[in-house]
Design an enzyme around this catalytic site. Structure first.
Site, PDB file in Angstrom:
ATOM      1  N   GLY A 151      22.604  50.415  85.894  1.00 19.90           N
ATOM      2  CA  GLY A 151      21.567  50.026  84.940  1.00 19.90           C
ATOM      3  C   GLY A 151      20.907  51.164  84.182  1.00 19.90           C
ATOM      4  N   SER A 152      21.604  52.293  84.021  1.00 19.64           N
ATOM      5  CA  SER A 152      20.934  53.403  83.311  1.00 19.64           C
ATOM      6  C   SER A 152      20.802  53.121  81.805  1.00 19.64           C
ATOM      7  CB  SER A 152      21.647  54.736  83.560  1.00 19.64           C
ATOM      8  OG  SER A 152      22.857  54.800  82.858  1.00 19.64           O
ATOM      9  N   ASN A 153      21.766  52.414  81.219  1.00 16.77           N
ATOM     10  CA  ASN A 153      21.620  52.058  79.798  1.00 16.77           C
ATOM     11  C   ASN A 153      20.485  51.045  79.623  1.00 16.77           C
ATOM     12  OD1 ASN A 153      23.682  53.348  77.880  1.00 16.77           O
ATOM     13  ND2 ASN A 153      24.903  52.867  79.697  1.00 16.77           N
ATOM     14  N   ARG A 191      32.376  33.111  90.762  1.00 14.91           N
ATOM     15  CA  ARG A 191      33.555  33.067  89.905  1.00 14.91           C
ATOM     16  C   ARG A 191      34.022  31.635  89.801  1.00 14.91           C
ATOM     17  NH1 ARG A 191      36.215  38.142  89.023  1.00 14.91           N
ATOM     18  NH2 ARG A 191      34.996  39.757  90.025  1.00 14.91           N
ATOM     19  N   ARG A 239      32.026  41.842  83.673  1.00 13.29           N
ATOM     20  CA  ARG A 239      32.780  40.601  83.562  1.00 13.29           C
ATOM     21  C   ARG A 239      33.085  40.338  82.085  1.00 13.29           C
ATOM     22  NH1 ARG A 239      32.057  37.369  88.073  1.00 13.29           N
ATOM     23  NH2 ARG A 239      33.622  36.033  87.122  1.00 13.29           N
ATOM     24  N   HIS A 242      30.516  51.325  75.359  1.00  8.88           N
ATOM     25  CA  HIS A 242      31.785  51.702  75.998  1.00  8.88           C
ATOM     26  C   HIS A 242      31.903  53.234  75.987  1.00  8.88           C
ATOM     27  CE1 HIS A 242      35.888  51.183  77.357  1.00  8.88           C
ATOM     28  NE2 HIS A 242      36.240  52.115  76.479  1.00  8.88           N
ATOM     29  N   VAL A 252      38.863  42.391  74.186  1.00 10.11           N
ATOM     30  CA  VAL A 252      38.012  43.390  74.856  1.00 10.11           C
ATOM     31  C   VAL A 252      37.950  44.707  74.077  1.00 10.11           C
ATOM     32  CG1 VAL A 252      37.774  44.765  76.966  1.00 10.11           C
ATOM     33  CG2 VAL A 252      38.383  42.360  77.119  1.00 10.11           C
ATOM     34  N   GLU A 256      25.318  57.946  75.525  1.00  9.05           N
ATOM     35  CA  GLU A 256      25.282  56.475  75.565  1.00  9.05           C
ATOM     36  C   GLU A 256      23.850  55.979  75.420  1.00  9.05           C
ATOM     37  OE1 GLU A 256      27.306  54.377  78.725  1.00  9.05           O
ATOM     38  OE2 GLU A 256      28.781  55.960  78.946  1.00  9.05           O
TER      39      GLU A 256
HETATM   40  C1  GRF Z   1      28.492  53.030  81.181  1.00 13.38           C
HETATM   41  O1  GRF Z   1      29.309  54.173  81.234  1.00 13.38           O
HETATM   42  C2  GRF Z   1      28.950  52.098  80.099  1.00 13.38           C
HETATM   43  O2  GRF Z   1      29.456  52.754  78.987  1.00 13.38           O
HETATM   44  C3  GRF Z   1      30.034  51.314  80.779  1.00 13.38           C
HETATM   45  O3  GRF Z   1      29.576  51.117  82.102  1.00 13.38           O
HETATM   46  C4  GRF Z   1      28.665  52.169  82.434  1.00 13.38           C
HETATM   47  C5  GRF Z   1      27.381  51.509  82.828  1.00 13.38           C
HETATM   48  O4  GRF Z   1      26.428  52.426  83.296  1.00 13.38           O
HETATM   49  N1  GRF Z   1      30.296  50.091  80.074  1.00 13.38           N
HETATM   50  P1  GRF Z   1      24.935  51.964  83.539  1.00 13.38           P
HETATM   51  O5  GRF Z   1      24.990  50.763  84.497  1.00 13.38           O
HETATM   52  O6  GRF Z   1      24.329  51.598  82.225  1.00 13.38           O
HETATM   53  O7  GRF Z   1      24.262  53.130  84.177  1.00 13.38           O
END
Ligand code: GRF
Length: 188
Positions: free
Chosen positions: A14-16, A62, A88, A106, A141, A171
């Site tokens: 969950g860092s993003n 699922r 998913r 991504h 995708v 990111e």
């Molecule tokens: C990130 O590298 C994102 O680009 C990819 O999955 C990772 C998620 O990281 N889709 P976080 O959970 O946001 O830390």
């Protein structure tokens, strides 16, 4: 200023999501977080969301309970769905209800290195520059229209971890920038 409402979907760290939470704490940022949804009750990001006082939901199982996810997003009047490490695949029936309203981050410069382990793919290919991409989500995708990208050099001694860490810094900036751009577009 009318803020757009974000619904963030996560599966793990969950860092993003955290970068978006931080951005939304700034009064002048044109978005707010309406809800967080995870397919994984053990996701570290779930705790972070709850600690930040955000409405958070677990939709496990699922096949993925996309009807339930849709219902939560509608209930929270979400304008934009942000996939942030959501592991998913969302199928066409869900995406058609959220056309041009789902974005993803991504860890490569798309269209290079689609799919899993993008940083490892870049190292194996021997590219000197990789990066990250925020793009619209389509049934194919990692193939939707690109919104924001940042380049990251691959250094001679990089391994998967060191490269991933440097990409992750970019990111977080790109995701915030992408939301800002889309909010400006929706407002006008
Ligand atoms: C990130 O590298 C994102 O680009 C990819 O999955 C990772 C998620 O990281 N889709 P976080 O959970 O946001 O830390």
């Amino acid at each position: 200023m009318k803020k757009i409402k974000l619904g963030i979907l996560i599966s793990g760290r969950g860092s993003n999501m955290q970068a978006l939470i931080k951005a939304c704490q700034d009064q002048s940022f044109p978005a707010e977080i309406a809800c967080v949804i995870t397919n994984n009750g053990e996701a570290a990001g779930l705790k972070i969301a709850k600690q930040a006082g955000i409405s958070a939901f677990v939709v496990e199982g699922r096949p993925l309970g996309t009807d339930k996810i849709h219902e939560i997003l509608v209930q929270h009047k979400v304008d934009l769905v942000c996939l942030a490490g959501f592991m998913r695949i969302l199928k066409a029936d869900f995406l058609s209800k959220w056309h041009d309203k789902v974005i993803n981050i991504h860890p490569s410069l798309l269209p290079s290195f689609k799919g899993l382990n993008a940083q490892e793919q870049a190292l194996k290919a021997g590219v000197k520059i990789t990066g990250c991409t925020v793009h619209y989500v389509t049934p194919e995708v990692d193939a939707g229209t690109i919104i924001v990208q940042a380049a990251v050099p691959v250094l001679p001694n990089d391994n998967i971890q060191s490269l991933s860490e440097r990409i992750l810094v970019e990111e977080h900036k790109c995701y915030v920038e992408a939301v800002r751009l889309i909010a400006a577009k929706i407002a006008n």
